[in-house]
Every structure is written in C-alpha cells, then in structure tokens.
Write an enzyme that holds these catalytic residues in place. Structure first.
Site, PDB file in Angstrom:
ATOM      1  N   ARG A 260     -61.790  32.524 -49.731  1.00  0.00           N
ATOM      2  CA  ARG A 260     -61.846  31.362 -50.613  1.00  0.00           C
ATOM      3  C   ARG A 260     -63.061  30.511 -50.253  1.00  0.00           C
ATOM      4  NH1 ARG A 260     -56.408  28.409 -51.711  1.00  0.00           N
ATOM      5  NH2 ARG A 260     -56.327  29.626 -53.611  1.00  0.00           N
TER       6      ARG A 260
ATOM      7  N   SER B 235     -52.096  32.572 -59.381  1.00  0.00           N
ATOM      8  CA  SER B 235     -51.372  31.409 -58.874  1.00  0.00           C
ATOM      9  C   SER B 235     -50.396  30.902 -59.928  1.00  0.00           C
ATOM     10  CB  SER B 235     -52.349  30.285 -58.518  1.00  0.00           C
ATOM     11  OG  SER B 235     -53.174  30.647 -57.446  1.00  0.00           O
TER      12      SER B 235
ATOM     13  N   LYS C 206     -57.403  20.596 -50.490  1.00  0.00           N
ATOM     14  CA  LYS C 206     -57.979  20.649 -51.831  1.00  0.00           C
ATOM     15  C   LYS C 206     -58.158  22.095 -52.277  1.00  0.00           C
ATOM     16  CE  LYS C 206     -60.479  16.281 -51.373  1.00  0.00           C
ATOM     17  NZ  LYS C 206     -61.796  15.617 -51.360  1.00  0.00           N
TER      18      LYS C 206
END
Length: 210
Positions: free
Chosen positions: A40, A109, A138
């Site tokens: 990520r 997700s 975040k």
C-alpha cells in the site's frame, strides 16, 4: 492459490515503519509466518512504490507468498504481483481482470453486507472488511469507529468468498474476528510499527489459528 488458507495478511505502510524500510518489515514478517502481503505505502510516490514493489516481489516469490498491490492495477502489472486490492471508488473488478488476467487475485474492500454482496457478484476473490475495531490510520477506509465483529459475521454469512477483517486488529483482539466468521485478519500497525515484526506476526498467527 488457496485464499481460504490465508490467515495473516500484512498491509504495508511506510509511514508507520519508523527507521525501517518496507522491505525490511516485510522480510521480518515473512519470517514470522505471514501468508500474504499487500503493498500500500500510500504516502510514497508511484516511483517509490514501484521500486519497493520489485523488492517485495523478490521477497514474496522466495517465500512462496502472494503479493497484492493496493488500488493500482498498473503498478500490480508492472511488478508482476499476484493481484490487486480495490476500494469502493477504484476501478471495477472486471477491469482488473482484463488488465491482469483471469488468474489474478482481486480483492475488494467492503464495510457493509450490501457492498460485500455487490463485490462478490462482480467477481471479487476475497473481501477486506472493516474497520473492525476502528482505526486512526488514513490508509484504511471504512468506519473509523469500528463496525464490530457482528458485522464481520453478517458479511461472512452473506457471501461465499473469504472474508478478512481489517482495522485496529492485533494479537490481543484478532481471535474474535475469526470466531465471528472471518477467514483471517489483515494488520497494518500491529506488524509495521511493532518493535519486532517477526514476533508480532507470529503472535497474530497464533491468535487466529489457536
């Protein structure tokens, strides 16, 4: 690749790794028994993620562990990742399959049963559901206050694909997530920010496998 056998899933976050690089964290986590890595590192540039991804591809290939890339289908293709993980506002599952091939792993997700059912219908191979306990990261979308393990159970009951809880999960609270119906758990800070990522991964695995 048997996704239903995944138990521990690391989501990388360079911003939480202190003085260590993402490859260093991942290498340690693999030593601890990690099942899958998602690149990520949202706080870094695309070029930095690409270079990190190439190194992670080497590490995961050597360990026989899948590498997933968050959001970026192009980056997943560029580093020869095993698949991509898409958010609710990312490109559709069908586009990921068209670009990466039918054998690519595509995760989505979800934070509600409706989103989970829609993702499964679109062809998602697995779901990342959360934030389970709430999170200040975040890097994790969803309800910051936490959807709770009951929602995990509801989603797991509504779909046939593997479900992975994410958001505020560590070795101390992972077991209830799996007991509720999740296949495994995804962690970010619990491993990335740990003093000993290998030990943290091993503890997380022990929590979800007993």
């Amino acid at each position: 690749m048997n996704i239903s056998e995944w138990r521990t899933y690391l989501v990388t976050a360079a911003s939480r790794s202190g003085e260590r690089t993402t490859p260093e964290v991942v290498a340690a986590a693999l030593d601890g028994g990690l099942d899958v890595v998602q690149l990520r590192d949202k706080a870094t540039s695309a070029r930095e993620r690409y270079e990190t991804g190439l190194r992670l591809r080497e590490l995961t290939a050597e360990a026989g562990v899948p590498l997933i890339v968050n959001d970026r289908i192009d980056l997943a293709a560029a580093v020869d990742a095993d698949g991509v993980h898409l958010g609710q506002t990312d490109l559709p599952v069908a586009v990921a399959r068209e670009r990466l091939g039918e054998d690519a792993v595509v995760g989505v997700s979800a934070s509600t049963v409706e989103q989970a059912e829609a993702a499964e219908a679109a062809g998602a191979d697995y779901l990342g559901v959360g934030a389970v306990y709430g999170t200040d990261s975040k890097d994790v979308s969803g309800d910051r206050d936490g959807i709770g393990t009951e929602r995990i159970g509801a989603v797991a009951e509504a779909v046939d694909v593997p479900v992975f809880g994410i958001g505020g999960i560590d070795a101390d609270n992972a077991a209830p997530v799996v007991e509720a119906g999740a296949t495994g758990v995804a962690a970010l800070s619990a491993i990335t920010a740990a003093e000993d990522p290998a030990a943290a991964t091993a503890a997380l695995r022990e929590a979800v496998t007993g």
